[in-house]
Design a protein around this motif. Sequence first.
Motif, PDB file in Angstrom:
ATOM      1  N   THR A 179      -1.363   4.095  -3.958  1.00 40.61           N
ATOM      2  CA  THR A 179      -0.570   3.001  -4.514  1.00 40.61           C
ATOM      3  C   THR A 179      -0.510   3.267  -6.017  1.00 40.61           C
ATOM      4  O   THR A 179      -1.542   3.436  -6.658  1.00 40.61           O
ATOM      5  N   GLY A 205      -0.212   9.649  -1.273  1.00 41.59           N
ATOM      6  CA  GLY A 205      -0.070   8.310  -0.705  1.00 41.59           C
ATOM      7  C   GLY A 205      -0.778   7.206  -1.462  1.00 41.59           C
ATOM      8  O   GLY A 205      -1.005   6.126  -0.942  1.00 41.59           O
ATOM      9  N   SER A 252       0.836  -1.189   0.000  1.00 43.47           N
ATOM     10  CA  SER A 252       0.000   0.000   0.000  1.00 43.47           C
ATOM     11  C   SER A 252       0.881   1.253   0.000  1.00 43.47           C
ATOM     12  O   SER A 252       1.832   1.340   0.772  1.00 43.47           O
ATOM     13  N   GLY A 253       0.582   2.200  -0.861  1.00 42.52           N
ATOM     14  CA  GLY A 253       1.326   3.452  -0.896  1.00 42.52           C
ATOM     15  C   GLY A 253       2.636   3.381  -1.660  1.00 42.52           C
ATOM     16  O   GLY A 253       3.381   4.363  -1.738  1.00 42.52           O
TER      17      GLY A 253
END
Length: 361
Positions: free
Chosen positions: A189, A187, A27-28
């Motif tokens: 993905t 932030g 994630s991110g």
Amino acid sequence: MELGIRNVQKEFGGFTALKDVSLDIRSGELIALLGPSGSGKTTLLRLIAGLDFPTGGNVFFGDEDASLKSVGERNVGFVFQHYALFRHMTVEDNVAFGLNIRPAATRPPKHEIKRRALELLDLVQLSGLAGRYPSQLSGGQRQRVALARALAIEPRVLLLDEPFGALDAQVRRELRRWLREIHDATGHTTVFVTHDQEEALELADRVVVMSQGKIEQVGTADQVYDNPVSPFVYGFIGDSSVLPVRVEHGEVWFEDRSIGLKAHNVPSGSAKLYFRPHDIELLDGCGGCIAGTAGVSRRVAGTKRVELAIGGAGHRVEIELPVDHPAASRSRIAFRPRRWKLFQDDIEAPNEVALPQPVAA
Ligand SMILES: Nc1ncnc2c1ncn2[C@@H]1O[C@H](COP(=O)(O)OP(=O)(O)OP(=O)(O)O)[C@@H](O)[C@H]1O
Ligand SMILES: [Mg+2]
């Protein structure tokens, strides 16, 4: 949003475009898919987007199997290389489009949509241009509008397929830096396709190197550059020189001489020696080294690249010297790679040499 690509296969008729591709994206994370033309980058991105479906394997969004979900259900934003903006709509309306077409139940009120569109235009540094039409913008500005439009729907995942491909080098570099800033600010993905290795290495948290429908290596820029796991990755990322050699009793031989490199734990047999043209030491005499006859040389920024013909069969390798180095004008040059890697012939998996140690000459 975490993404899990598990044993994904994609066939087009009889042609396999993706072969058993598995990849976990955190994630991110900002991930670059890097590979030559036809290696399957766009195909993989389209499967993540839901624009197409795998013929085998699964695509997970978090814990959820999204393999058969539509684009809308996945809530992804994407930008393509030649992403056409709507010509008859202003910049603001282009950005607001994804929100305006939502069903009434989930559509934000008009003033909220306007506020969000203007906020995004500010983020992509285009405030003041909201009333313009796409034809009144430069290529780089259009790509930024496309990105603002992709971000407007607050996607769980942002997918970019060579979004800056059509732009000139200078603008690309600026947009690259700026994309990294936006990524860090939002932030999201993000999965980013490119065949420009400089772009991938500079921008991404991790680079996925693809070739012929397969993932060759996944790693940080340093990992794929300093520790390539296959001849393909070694040759594709950065410059490389290759010499056909033989390993005998832990020593590396080229034709009839040992070249002063130890290869402990490598079984005897033929192999390819890979090294970076700049990562060499020049030697005066050649008791155990590689020596060759200087051929064509060319200037590359502050250095000189010299092509050497080595041995009876005239194998050619390139080495890099400081422009003013005395060796640059010699006809015979002896050197030894400082860092190098052997890939054994006839074996798919590389046989790594952990700590190459030159033998004292
Ligand atoms: N719809 C399709 N039908 C048949 N073959 C396809 C289809 N889409 C892609 N392919 C083939 O799959 C392979 C991978 O294509 P893909 O577009 O993923 O490559 P790429 O890595 O994005 O290349 P590029 O850098 O040129 O954009 C290619 O050989 C291509 O011809
Ligand atoms: Mg493509």
